[in-house]
Enzyme design. Structure first.
Site, PDB file in Angstrom:
ATOM      1  N   GLU A   1      54.646  46.056 -25.166  1.00 41.12           N
ATOM      2  CA  GLU A   1      53.562  47.029 -25.377  1.00 41.12           C
ATOM      3  C   GLU A   1      54.121  48.454 -25.301  1.00 41.12           C
ATOM      4  O   GLU A   1      53.798  49.304 -26.122  1.00 41.12           O
ATOM      5  CB  GLU A   1      52.440  46.824 -24.347  1.00 41.12           C
TER       6      GLU A   1
ATOM      7  N   ASP B   1      48.689  38.815  -6.785  1.00 41.56           N
ATOM      8  CA  ASP B   1      50.130  38.741  -7.072  1.00 41.56           C
ATOM      9  C   ASP B   1      50.959  38.316  -5.866  1.00 41.56           C
ATOM     10  O   ASP B   1      52.042  37.757  -6.009  1.00 41.56           O
ATOM     11  CB  ASP B   1      50.642  40.119  -7.530  1.00 41.56           C
TER      12      ASP B   1
ATOM     13  N   GLY C   1      43.500  46.785  -5.327  1.00 42.05           N
ATOM     14  CA  GLY C   1      43.766  46.484  -6.735  1.00 42.05           C
ATOM     15  C   GLY C   1      42.681  45.560  -7.263  1.00 42.05           C
ATOM     16  O   GLY C   1      41.547  45.543  -6.745  1.00 42.05           O
ATOM     17  N   PHE C   2      43.038  44.755  -8.248  1.00 42.35           N
ATOM     18  CA  PHE C   2      42.044  43.855  -8.846  1.00 42.35           C
ATOM     19  C   PHE C   2      41.440  42.938  -7.790  1.00 42.35           C
ATOM     20  O   PHE C   2      40.236  42.732  -7.735  1.00 42.35           O
ATOM     21  CB  PHE C   2      42.686  43.016  -9.953  1.00 42.35           C
TER      22      PHE C   2
ATOM     23  N   VAL D   1      50.278  50.177   5.028  1.00 41.12           N
ATOM     24  CA  VAL D   1      50.364  49.114   6.036  1.00 41.12           C
ATOM     25  C   VAL D   1      51.827  48.729   6.230  1.00 41.12           C
ATOM     26  O   VAL D   1      52.533  48.394   5.275  1.00 41.12           O
ATOM     27  CB  VAL D   1      49.527  47.888   5.613  1.00 41.12           C
TER      28      VAL D   1
ATOM     29  N   ALA E   1      45.895  39.604 -13.621  1.00 43.32           N
ATOM     30  CA  ALA E   1      44.668  40.147 -13.050  1.00 43.32           C
ATOM     31  C   ALA E   1      43.597  39.056 -12.903  1.00 43.32           C
ATOM     32  O   ALA E   1      42.881  39.015 -11.899  1.00 43.32           O
ATOM     33  CB  ALA E   1      44.152  41.282 -13.935  1.00 43.32           C
ATOM     34  N   GLN E   2      43.493  38.163 -13.886  1.00 44.71           N
ATOM     35  CA  GLN E   2      42.472  37.107 -13.823  1.00 44.71           C
ATOM     36  C   GLN E   2      42.667  36.205 -12.609  1.00 44.71           C
ATOM     37  O   GLN E   2      41.708  35.796 -11.957  1.00 44.71           O
ATOM     38  CB  GLN E   2      42.535  36.247 -15.096  1.00 44.71           C
TER      39      GLN E   2
ATOM     40  N   GLY F   1      44.887  46.473   0.229  1.00 45.42           N
ATOM     41  CA  GLY F   1      45.095  46.570  -1.212  1.00 45.42           C
ATOM     42  C   GLY F   1      43.774  46.677  -1.946  1.00 45.42           C
ATOM     43  O   GLY F   1      42.896  45.834  -1.784  1.00 45.42           O
TER      44      GLY F   1
HETATM   45  C1  LIG Z   1      52.277  47.544 -16.622  1.00 43.51           C
HETATM   46  C2  LIG Z   1      51.496  46.326 -16.249  1.00 43.51           C
HETATM   47  C3  LIG Z   1      50.651  45.752 -17.188  1.00 43.51           C
HETATM   48  C4  LIG Z   1      49.904  44.622 -16.858  1.00 43.51           C
HETATM   49  N1  LIG Z   1      49.067  44.083 -17.802  1.00 43.51           N
HETATM   50  C5  LIG Z   1      48.298  43.016 -17.485  1.00 43.51           C
HETATM   51  C6  LIG Z   1      47.373  42.481 -18.423  1.00 43.51           C
HETATM   52  O1  LIG Z   1      47.264  42.970 -19.550  1.00 43.51           O
HETATM   53  N2  LIG Z   1      46.626  41.414 -18.035  1.00 43.51           N
HETATM   54  C7  LIG Z   1      46.730  40.857 -16.782  1.00 43.51           C
HETATM   55  O2  LIG Z   1      46.024  39.895 -16.473  1.00 43.51           O
HETATM   56  N3  LIG Z   1      47.605  41.338 -15.895  1.00 43.51           N
HETATM   57  C8  LIG Z   1      48.386  42.403 -16.207  1.00 43.51           C
HETATM   58  N4  LIG Z   1      49.263  42.907 -15.279  1.00 43.51           N
HETATM   59  C9  LIG Z   1      49.380  42.226 -13.975  1.00 43.51           C
HETATM   60  C10 LIG Z   1      48.251  42.695 -13.064  1.00 43.51           C
HETATM   61  O3  LIG Z   1      48.302  44.087 -12.937  1.00 43.51           O
HETATM   62  C11 LIG Z   1      48.419  42.049 -11.689  1.00 43.51           C
HETATM   63  O4  LIG Z   1      48.456  40.662 -11.809  1.00 43.51           O
HETATM   64  C12 LIG Z   1      47.239  42.459 -10.807  1.00 43.51           C
HETATM   65  O5  LIG Z   1      47.207  43.861 -10.654  1.00 43.51           O
HETATM   66  C13 LIG Z   1      47.342  41.800  -9.436  1.00 43.51           C
HETATM   67  O6  LIG Z   1      46.265  42.225  -8.674  1.00 43.51           O
HETATM   68  P1  LIG Z   1      46.416  42.432  -7.100  1.00 43.51           P
HETATM   69  O7  LIG Z   1      45.065  42.854  -6.633  1.00 43.51           O
HETATM   70  O8  LIG Z   1      47.059  41.249  -6.522  1.00 43.51           O
HETATM   71  O9  LIG Z   1      47.455  43.629  -6.953  1.00 43.51           O
HETATM   72  P2  LIG Z   1      47.354  45.135  -7.460  1.00 43.51           P
HETATM   73  O10 LIG Z   1      46.323  45.291  -8.519  1.00 43.51           O
HETATM   74  O11 LIG Z   1      48.749  45.515  -7.793  1.00 43.51           O
HETATM   75  O12 LIG Z   1      46.884  45.945  -6.183  1.00 43.51           O
HETATM   76  C14 LIG Z   1      47.649  45.996  -5.024  1.00 43.51           C
HETATM   77  C15 LIG Z   1      47.215  47.194  -4.203  1.00 43.51           C
HETATM   78  O13 LIG Z   1      47.807  47.091  -2.921  1.00 43.51           O
HETATM   79  C16 LIG Z   1      48.241  48.363  -2.499  1.00 43.51           C
HETATM   80  N5  LIG Z   1      49.327  48.185  -1.520  1.00 43.51           N
HETATM   81  C17 LIG Z   1      50.495  47.539  -1.687  1.00 43.51           C
HETATM   82  N6  LIG Z   1      51.235  47.562  -0.574  1.00 43.51           N
HETATM   83  C18 LIG Z   1      50.507  48.258   0.340  1.00 43.51           C
HETATM   84  C19 LIG Z   1      50.744  48.634   1.682  1.00 43.51           C
HETATM   85  N7  LIG Z   1      51.861  48.291   2.338  1.00 43.51           N
HETATM   86  N8  LIG Z   1      49.812  49.376   2.309  1.00 43.51           N
HETATM   87  C20 LIG Z   1      48.673  49.744   1.680  1.00 43.51           C
HETATM   88  N9  LIG Z   1      48.396  49.395   0.412  1.00 43.51           N
HETATM   89  C21 LIG Z   1      49.296  48.663  -0.263  1.00 43.51           C
HETATM   90  C22 LIG Z   1      48.695  49.029  -3.775  1.00 43.51           C
HETATM   91  O14 LIG Z   1      48.671  50.448  -3.651  1.00 43.51           O
HETATM   92  C23 LIG Z   1      47.662  48.516  -4.788  1.00 43.51           C
HETATM   93  O15 LIG Z   1      46.566  49.383  -4.911  1.00 43.51           O
HETATM   94  C24 LIG Z   1      50.008  44.046 -15.580  1.00 43.51           C
HETATM   95  C25 LIG Z   1      50.876  44.616 -14.642  1.00 43.51           C
HETATM   96  C26 LIG Z   1      51.599  45.758 -14.977  1.00 43.51           C
HETATM   97  C27 LIG Z   1      52.513  46.372 -13.962  1.00 43.51           C
END
Ligand SMILES: Cc1cc2nc3c(=O)[nH]c(=O)nc-3n(C[C@H](O)[C@H](O)[C@H](O)COP(=O)(O)OP(=O)(O)OC[C@H]3O[C@@H](n4cnc5c(N)ncnc54)[C@H](O)[C@@H]3O)c2cc1C
Length: 439
Positions: free
Chosen positions: A186, A316, A29-30, A95, A327-328, A27
């Site tokens: 939003e 998450d 992401g953040f 994955v 995200a935080q 992943g």
């Molecule tokens: C529309 C929206 C608005 C949001 N606004 C806010 C906000 O204003 N403030 C805030 O704090 N939070 C916000 N959030 C929540 C925030 O986006 C999440 O809490 C944050 O992204 C979590 O980070 P993460 O790194 O755990 O997961 P993510 O950022 O979701 O990253 C997960 C990554 O894992 C990858 N992945 C998943 N499964 C697989 C797999 N099987 N194989 C390979 N790759 C995989 C995905 O492609 C992705 O790139 C928002 C969420 C959404 C949907």
């Protein structure tokens, strides 16, 4: 993509004995991006795996869906983000399995062995096990969702311009957002601002006076994480804009052309946008531990899973003290995970997670947002300026920040949404369609 090559590159037999431990991060992401940055100067080799080749800035996803920003302003190529990190290699793959005993993950491109594994795979939309809700609604969780929603909205107006029956026309341009959290409000606010100043002018020859945006929330309040004063301010701001908020309105069913609420009310609408909850990413189930009620993997205070200190889950997908999926939280957990990996490689004790709440914010539209930072509460114009500054500062690249600022400036001054091209995404065939495979 050349499957055999990417799998071979990482197969144990095809490479020399590793001198440094390998950390596999699932992943980008953040959490994933923060983690690999945190491991930059640690004596490990990092393999970052994601099913997409871009990192997504989700807080501005609704702006792609409502024609304010281009996808490239909220998504950056992962390879660009990690190219300065010499001990990190990126692999584009989905994955699909984890073998804890063999310390290896399985992807659609091949297996990758690890010494340390960090799952940072985020979450997916939650339909509470009701497949019909999923099939009959649009989502706003990832980039393809936002682009599909953008097209869908513009397409409904084009269809309405051909519709002579006023009832059917109104139904075509009635949009019902389900879920009164930040994403729902939003998008609802932004959609109304797209319809009224912009599409109303574009569709001068069509009676679109019936266009409306409804927001259905199951409980008695929107933005439940915020203080009551801010919730009220957001409600008033939505009402002023013309969004019809339906509180205490859980959804029973989504049917063709209508949304049915638990109390039997029926809303004629051809567009239901589902933002009512999230669930841990499916890959969490591969760890074969009991997940919490939101599909998240239970972790200990040091973010490790029971019985496997070499496996951590962050963001998450991690279930710890019922922290919000924000995200935080993801960023702070990733920082600890990288420090803990360093500690383990150096034979030191791992640290425990403590969340530092930096505040929450949500915007309702032009000149209006609510923000809660420590003991301070902001709403209206001041909240909105804060929201703009914080979001702009958090976009990862200078280019994206600059273009976002320019777009926002233009939209604000010209009351415009220039990104209104209707370009439906087409599935690209596999390499054989392009004559690119060996005979
Ligand atoms: C529309 C929206 C608005 C949001 N606004 C806010 C906000 O204003 N403030 C805030 O704090 N939070 C916000 N959030 C929540 C925030 O986006 C999440 O809490 C944050 O992204 C979590 O980070 P993460 O790194 O755990 O997961 P993510 O950022 O979701 O990253 C997960 C990554 O894992 C990858 N992945 C998943 N499964 C697989 C797999 N099987 N194989 C390979 N790759 C995989 C995905 O492609 C992705 O790139 C928002 C969420 C959404 C949907």
């Amino acid at each position: 993509m050349d499957n055999s090559q990417s799998a071979d590159t990482l197969a144990p037999s095809a490479r020399p004995t590793r001198l440094r431990p390998r950390v596999v991060v699932v992943g980008a992401g953040f959490a994933g991006i923060t983690l690999v940055r945190g491991l930059k100067r640690v004596a490990v080799d990092v393999v970052l795996v994601d099913q997409h080749n871009y990192h997504l800035f989700t807080p501005l996803l609704y702006q792609v869906a409502s024609s304010q920003l281009d996808p490239s302003e909220i998504a950056q190529p992962i390879r660009k983000l990690v190219r300065g990190i010499r001990n990190c290699d990126f692999k584009l793959a989905h994955v699909a399995g984890i073998d804890l005993a063999a310390k290896s993950i399985t992807t659609d491109q091949g297996a990758i062995p690890y010494d340390y594994l960090v799952l940072a795979a985020g979450s997916v939309s939650n339909y509470f096990g009701n497949d019909k809700l999923k099939r009959h609604s649009l989502a706003l969780k990832n980039l393809p969702d936002a682009m599909a929603l953008h097209n869908w909205v513009l397409q409904r107006f084009e269809m309405a311009s051909w519709e002579s029956d006023p009832e059917r026309r109104t139904r075509l341009i009635t949009f019902t957002v389900v879920g009164g959290g930040p994403t729902g409000i939003e998008f609802a606010g932004a959609l109304l601002e797209l319809i009224h100043p912009v599409l109303r002018k574009d569709f001068r020859g069509t009676d679109i006076s019936g266009a409306q945006v409804l927001l259905a929330e199951a409980t008695s309040q929107i933005l439940s994480a915020f203080k009551p004063r801010l919730r009220q301010a957001a409600l008033r701001s939505l009402a002023r804009r013309g969004v019809k908020v339906l509180l205490d309105s859980p959804v029973r069913a989504i049917e063709r052309h209508r949304l049915v609420l638990e109390d039997g009310r029926s809303i004629p609408t051809s567009s239901v946008i589902w933002t009512a909850g999230v669930f841990g990413a499916p890959v969490g189930a591969c760890l074969q531990v009991e997940l919490d009620r939101m599909g998240r993997v239970p972790v200990g205070p040091s973010l490790q899973i029971a019985g496997h200190p070499e496996v951590m889950v962050v963001g998450d997908l991690a279930s710890l003290e019922d922290l919000p999926m924000l995200a935080q939280v993801a960023i702070q957990q990733a920082r600890l995970a990288s420090a803990n990996i360093r500690a383990m490689t150096e034979g030191r004790q791992v640290g425990r997670f403590r969340y530092h709440d930096r505040g929450i914010m949500a915007t309702v539209g032009r000149n209006s947002a609510v923000a809660e930072i420590g003991p301070f509460q902001f709403s209206g114009f001041l909240g909105w300026v804060l929201w703009l500054v914080v979001h702009l500062a958090n976009i990862l690249t200078f280019r994206a920040r600059l273009f976002t600022l320019l777009n926002w400036g233009w939209n604000y001054i010209a009351l415009d949404r220039p990104i209104r091209l209707l370009v439906p995404a087409r599935r690209v065939g596999d390499a054989s369609d392009l004559g690119d495979t060996e005979a």
